[in-house]
Motif scaffolding. Structure first.
Motif, PDB file in Angstrom:
ATOM      1  N   GLU A 141       0.824  -1.208   0.000  1.00 31.31           N
ATOM      2  CA  GLU A 141       0.000   0.000   0.000  1.00 31.31           C
ATOM      3  C   GLU A 141       0.862   1.263   0.000  1.00 31.31           C
ATOM      4  O   GLU A 141       0.566   2.241  -0.702  1.00 31.31           O
ATOM      5  CB  GLU A 141      -0.918  -0.015   1.215  1.00 31.31           C
ATOM      6  N   LEU A 142       1.937   1.257   0.774  1.00 29.77           N
ATOM      7  CA  LEU A 142       2.831   2.416   0.785  1.00 29.77           C
ATOM      8  C   LEU A 142       3.470   2.632  -0.581  1.00 29.77           C
ATOM      9  O   LEU A 142       3.650   3.764  -1.030  1.00 29.77           O
ATOM     10  CB  LEU A 142       3.913   2.221   1.846  1.00 29.77           C
ATOM     11  N   VAL A 181       2.218   1.803  -3.483  1.00 28.89           N
ATOM     12  CA  VAL A 181       1.241   2.217  -4.498  1.00 28.89           C
ATOM     13  C   VAL A 181       0.688   3.612  -4.223  1.00 28.89           C
ATOM     14  O   VAL A 181       0.592   4.457  -5.133  1.00 28.89           O
ATOM     15  CB  VAL A 181       0.086   1.191  -4.567  1.00 28.89           C
ATOM     16  N   ASP A 182       0.314   3.865  -2.969  1.00 27.76           N
ATOM     17  CA  ASP A 182      -0.372   5.118  -2.646  1.00 27.76           C
ATOM     18  C   ASP A 182       0.524   6.148  -1.978  1.00 27.76           C
ATOM     19  O   ASP A 182       0.045   7.229  -1.605  1.00 27.76           O
ATOM     20  CB  ASP A 182      -1.561   4.832  -1.720  1.00 27.76           C
ATOM     21  N   GLY A 183       1.807   5.815  -1.778  1.00 27.37           N
ATOM     22  CA  GLY A 183       2.696   6.741  -1.089  1.00 27.37           C
ATOM     23  C   GLY A 183       2.984   7.990  -1.907  1.00 27.37           C
ATOM     24  O   GLY A 183       2.968   7.978  -3.138  1.00 27.37           O
ATOM     25  N   ALA A 184       3.260   9.085  -1.204  1.00 26.30           N
ATOM     26  CA  ALA A 184       3.589  10.354  -1.867  1.00 26.30           C
ATOM     27  C   ALA A 184       5.080  10.372  -2.178  1.00 26.30           C
ATOM     28  O   ALA A 184       5.895  10.869  -1.400  1.00 26.30           O
ATOM     29  CB  ALA A 184       3.192  11.527  -0.965  1.00 26.30           C
ATOM     30  N   TRP A 185       5.442   9.799  -3.315  1.00 21.99           N
ATOM     31  CA  TRP A 185       6.846   9.689  -3.686  1.00 21.99           C
ATOM     32  C   TRP A 185       7.479  11.059  -3.966  1.00 21.99           C
ATOM     33  O   TRP A 185       8.692  11.223  -3.898  1.00 21.99           O
ATOM     34  CB  TRP A 185       6.994   8.789  -4.909  1.00 21.99           C
TER      35      TRP A 185
END
Length: 215
Positions: free
Chosen positions: A45-46, A48-52
């Motif tokens: 989840e981190l 895929v949805d993390g704020a890179w």
């Protein structure tokens, strides 16, 4: 747990079993496996949805940490949900988990003694899994309770938790032509006692008394 004799019968007599199979299970391991799966899911989840865009290094470390911890927990638990033990005329084989890994095969020709251990405590081995202790040898421990300990020809000891271990010990002793030790019960604790049956007996006089030492 169960002897598997060959289907050879003569009248009312039954041929002796040629193979013994047993296992031990620890359902508590499934709860730990769920925790590992949760760590893997969090890492995905981190990723895929993390704020890179806000910072790559901290997020990357979090993703890698969650995935590594989750996979490590999953392997360490699922590999030791249960253990299967098979004894035939030539060897004893131990397979762990659904994949059968880790696996160990010991030739009966390398075994000098077998002992029933009524209570094996994982804490005394440092936890569940494939364990090693310098003073105790190696062991496969999946739960608290009964098991058996084998004395090997090189002096080392191998212990495994398995249901109906007394039957397994009797089967191995019959294969090795070792004398039975009373009711077949060994010592409590993490491993075998120094008195694992190895076929040796103290000499006695014809009258039944042990020999006296002469100074």
């Amino acid at each position: 747990m169960t002897d598997h004799p060959e289907s050879a019968r003569h009248g009312s007599s039954q041929a002796p079993p040629t193979e013994w199979n047993g296992r031990a299970t620890n359902r508590l391991q499934w709860l730990l496996a769920l925790a590992g799966a949760g760590c893997v899911a969090l890492g995905i989840e981190l990723a895929v949805d993390g704020a890179w865009t806000s910072g790559i290094a901290p997020l990357l470390m979090s993703v890698i940490g969650c995935l590594a911890a989750g996979l490590l927990i999953l392997f360490g638990t699922l590999a030791f949900v249960h253990v299967a033990v098979k004894v035939d005329g030539d060897s004893l084989e131990v397979r762990c988990g659904h994949a059968g890994l880790p696996r160990r095969r010991i030739l009966l020709s390398h075994v000098t003694g077998a002992e029933f251990v009524p209570r094996i405590n994982p804490r005394e081995w440092g936890g569940w899994g494939y364990r090693w202790r310098p003073e105790q040898g190696t062991a496969v421990v999946v739960r608290k309770g009964e098991g058996m300990a084998l004395r090997l020809g090189d002096g080392r000891t191998f212990t495994v938790t398995v249901d109906d271990a007394e039957t397994a010990v009797r089967f191995i002793r019959q294969r090795l032509h070792l004398p039975s030790s009373g009711n077949g019960r060994g010592t409590d604790g993490a491993g075998a006692s120094p008195g694992i049956a190895s076929g040796g007996r103290h000499p006695r006089r014809p009258g039944g008394e042990p020999p006296h030492s002469h100074r």
